[in-house]
Scaffold this active site. Sequence first.
Site, PDB file in Angstrom:
ATOM      1  N   ASP A 231     -28.659 -43.629  16.065  1.00  0.00           N
ATOM      2  CA  ASP A 231     -27.592 -44.619  16.143  1.00  0.00           C
ATOM      3  C   ASP A 231     -27.374 -45.044  17.588  1.00  0.00           C
ATOM      4  OD1 ASP A 231     -24.939 -45.998  15.450  1.00  0.00           O
ATOM      5  OD2 ASP A 231     -25.509 -45.093  13.524  1.00  0.00           O
ATOM      6  N   HIS A 264     -19.783 -46.172  16.227  1.00  0.00           N
ATOM      7  CA  HIS A 264     -20.600 -46.303  15.018  1.00  0.00           C
ATOM      8  C   HIS A 264     -21.371 -45.018  14.728  1.00  0.00           C
ATOM      9  CE1 HIS A 264     -23.908 -47.886  12.467  1.00  0.00           C
ATOM     10  NE2 HIS A 264     -23.032 -48.826  12.130  1.00  0.00           N
ATOM     11  N   ASN A 359     -26.018 -55.340   6.109  1.00  0.00           N
ATOM     12  CA  ASN A 359     -24.838 -56.105   5.707  1.00  0.00           C
ATOM     13  C   ASN A 359     -25.073 -57.600   5.861  1.00  0.00           C
ATOM     14  OD1 ASN A 359     -23.415 -53.584   5.467  1.00  0.00           O
ATOM     15  ND2 ASN A 359     -23.210 -53.624   7.702  1.00  0.00           N
ATOM     16  N   SER A 426     -23.804 -48.968   6.622  1.00  0.00           N
ATOM     17  CA  SER A 426     -23.985 -47.940   7.653  1.00  0.00           C
ATOM     18  C   SER A 426     -23.279 -46.647   7.269  1.00  0.00           C
ATOM     19  CB  SER A 426     -23.438 -48.426   8.997  1.00  0.00           C
ATOM     20  OG  SER A 426     -24.249 -49.416   9.551  1.00  0.00           O
TER      21      SER A 426
END
Length: 495
Positions: A231, A264, A359, A426
């Site tokens: 990430d 995130h 997305n 995610s």
Amino acid sequence: MKTIKIILSLGMVILSVTSAIAQTFHYAGDKKFPIEIIPNIKVILCEDTIKTPIQLEKGDSLIKQLNLDNSIAVIYREGENSRTCEKYSHKNAGNICVYPAYMDPVAGMCVPTGYIETVVKNLSDTIMLNDICREYDCVIKSRPQFDPACTTLRMIPRPGRNPIILSNTLQEDGRIDTCPMFWLPNILQISYDPETTKQWSLYNPNSSIDISVSSAWNYATGRNIKIGVIDSGFDIEQEDLKQRIYDSYDADNKKSPCTKIGEHGTRCAGIAAATRNNDKGIAGVAPDATLLLASISTGDNMNTKILADAFNWCRKKGADVISCSIGLRYSSYVERAIKAAVDSGRNGRGCIIVAAAGNIGSIDTTKTILYPAADPLVIAVGNINKDGLISRSSRYGKNMWVVAPGTNIMSPIPGNKYNDDASGTSLSCPHVAGVAALILQRNPYLSWQQVRKLIADTAVKLPPLSEDEPWNEYYGYGLVNAYNAVTNTPRSTKF
């Protein structure tokens, strides 16, 4: 008069001390077992004939309401400055009492219900139970059909009463052979971490739309399994993560530990493997797994060669599962790294690679699944909400494997904070990575293909899926289910 007040005060102190001592253990037969009060978790027990619904104070959070036989139990977490307990403990509150939930070292978190099992020493003593009920303000509830020596008593809820104290007192009375308390074990379903009641993805009290992980933890928690998370950065000092981290790496600078902090990545790592029952934040899907965290630059600064390096670092560090919530169009470098992970990872059994489907954005309206989720060797994960519906923002397509909760997911963020402000595939991805870790703890000899198939075969068929249509491009094979997966994991090297 002053002497009388002093005597009464001393009596109250003695009663309080006695009550506190009585709440530190419970009986099973003639043996004492230690228990501990769970801070801030309270139970309101009342008759089911109550006319005014139980109302919690602002700041309190409802955990669960149970409709028992002739009574109602409301389990809640107290907020700061809550007066709910005070309100329902008042002598004019009626047939109602408030008492704590407990932690039992064997059974885990438990809530006493006010029902007490009794066994008389002689059948002729059953008549004596009427006297005991009058003395201790109980009623005879039921008897087993084939064992007349057994009788279940129900405590009448009144202000100041505690079922544990009553059960212990009855045991010590000596007229009854045994009277263990009826418990509702693991009523919190998840853990006693303060934010877990908001983790609808792990336990959804309003529906069956969750991944059924609390029951799966009776079989596996991810122990001895390593989850690699790739990430954009992590808070490696985050209170729910630092105990779980095996190693971390900054793929951009080729240095360990990772110094790049990102919200995130912190969320994704926490969803997969946040520490459970540490009285902090949330619980991860695989709370005893260890984490390998690899950070890379994302967005316009992302370099596909560095992303491939992150995959290779996870493989070389011994990752069993790799979770990647990053999307791009395609990269031959990343494709090679994925193939190396499934060919040679886990001593040739193959790493299980899970990736977010991607997305649909306000600018990029393309609906096709992004890479690496689009790779046929990867488990692609879509996003559903708490009603079990695919999110409008979730990409979909021919490589969709399963869906998982991804809308308003409670998760950790840097600075030892938590919120449920984030949504997207995610956040769905690490749920499935965690389930894969649970499967591998049950049987570490499974190949990556076997784990992938097991996840698909045990997924819940959400509408419009059915036995006639077991797969579609929106839901894949359905909602990942941890309990189904671990209980169907074969306990041998054969699948």
